[in-house]
Scaffold this motif. Sequence first.
Motif, mmCIF file in Angstrom:
data_model
loop_
_atom_site.group_PDB
_atom_site.id
_atom_site.type_symbol
_atom_site.label_atom_id
_atom_site.label_comp_id
_atom_site.label_asym_id
_atom_site.label_seq_id
_atom_site.Cartn_x
_atom_site.Cartn_y
_atom_site.Cartn_z
ATOM 1 N N HIS A 157 3.208 -0.515 4.581
ATOM 2 C CA HIS A 157 2.530 0.562 3.865
ATOM 3 C C HIS A 157 3.432 1.787 3.686
ATOM 4 C CE1 HIS A 157 -0.503 3.346 2.503
ATOM 5 N NE2 HIS A 157 -0.138 4.173 3.471
ATOM 6 N N ILE A 158 4.113 2.221 4.748
ATOM 7 C CA ILE A 158 4.887 3.458 4.605
ATOM 8 C C ILE A 158 6.104 3.273 3.705
ATOM 9 C CG2 ILE A 158 3.986 4.439 6.741
ATOM 10 C CD1 ILE A 158 6.672 4.014 8.060
ATOM 11 N N GLN A 159 6.612 2.049 3.596
ATOM 12 C CA GLN A 159 7.699 1.820 2.642
ATOM 13 C C GLN A 159 7.201 2.007 1.205
ATOM 14 O OE1 GLN A 159 10.945 -1.101 3.515
ATOM 15 N NE2 GLN A 159 9.369 -1.848 4.924
ATOM 16 N N LYS A 160 5.943 1.716 0.976
ATOM 17 C CA LYS A 160 5.365 1.917 -0.357
ATOM 18 C C LYS A 160 5.145 3.399 -0.655
ATOM 19 C CE LYS A 160 3.031 -2.540 -0.406
ATOM 20 N NZ LYS A 160 1.739 -3.224 -0.328
ATOM 21 N N THR A 161 5.166 4.243 0.380
ATOM 22 C CA THR A 161 4.941 5.680 0.195
ATOM 23 C C THR A 161 6.235 6.487 0.247
ATOM 24 O OG1 THR A 161 4.508 6.106 2.546
ATOM 25 C CG2 THR A 161 2.613 5.503 1.164
ATOM 26 N N GLY A 162 7.385 5.818 0.166
ATOM 27 C CA GLY A 162 8.645 6.541 0.060
ATOM 28 C C GLY A 162 9.593 6.438 1.235
ATOM 29 N N TRP A 163 9.195 5.785 2.319
ATOM 30 C CA TRP A 163 10.106 5.591 3.442
ATOM 31 C C TRP A 163 11.115 4.507 3.065
ATOM 32 C CZ3 TRP A 163 9.757 7.997 8.358
ATOM 33 C CH2 TRP A 163 8.658 8.844 8.512
ATOM 34 N N LYS A 164 12.391 4.698 3.471
ATOM 35 C CA LYS A 164 13.472 3.757 3.149
ATOM 36 C C LYS A 164 14.154 3.309 4.432
ATOM 37 C CE LYS A 164 12.995 4.561 -1.258
ATOM 38 N NZ LYS A 164 12.187 3.690 -2.015
ATOM 39 N N ARG A 165 14.639 2.062 4.436
ATOM 40 C CA ARG A 165 15.401 1.549 5.584
ATOM 41 C C ARG A 165 16.655 2.394 5.761
ATOM 42 N NH1 ARG A 165 14.920 -4.289 6.864
ATOM 43 N NH2 ARG A 165 16.308 -3.609 8.490
#
Length: 96
Positions: free
Chosen positions: A83-91
């Motif tokens: 979910h948080i990757q869909k909100t702008g968090w990146k590896r």
Amino acid sequence: MPGVHSDHGAMPNEDWPLVDRHPQKNGEGWLLKEQEQLIVCYRNAMPLAHAKSIELETRPMRGSKAPVVRRMLLHNAIEVWTHIQKTGWKRCQPRW
């Protein structure tokens, strides 16, 4: 082999998929949200490779604010990671 094309040889590092440039190590995963200047580290809360509990540690990129540490069940941690990757968090690479 990641980063190698059969007809072009090795690709420059910046062309590798992000997942290949920042592989998980020892059950850890790192995400960064530049807009909010936050980093989160996911790691096994137990030493076993098949741990059912995950520890999430969130820290600011700058300043001395204390980290926020949470534990959650593995399946919940996977849902949050997605979910948080869909909100702008990146590896990202490990930071501490």
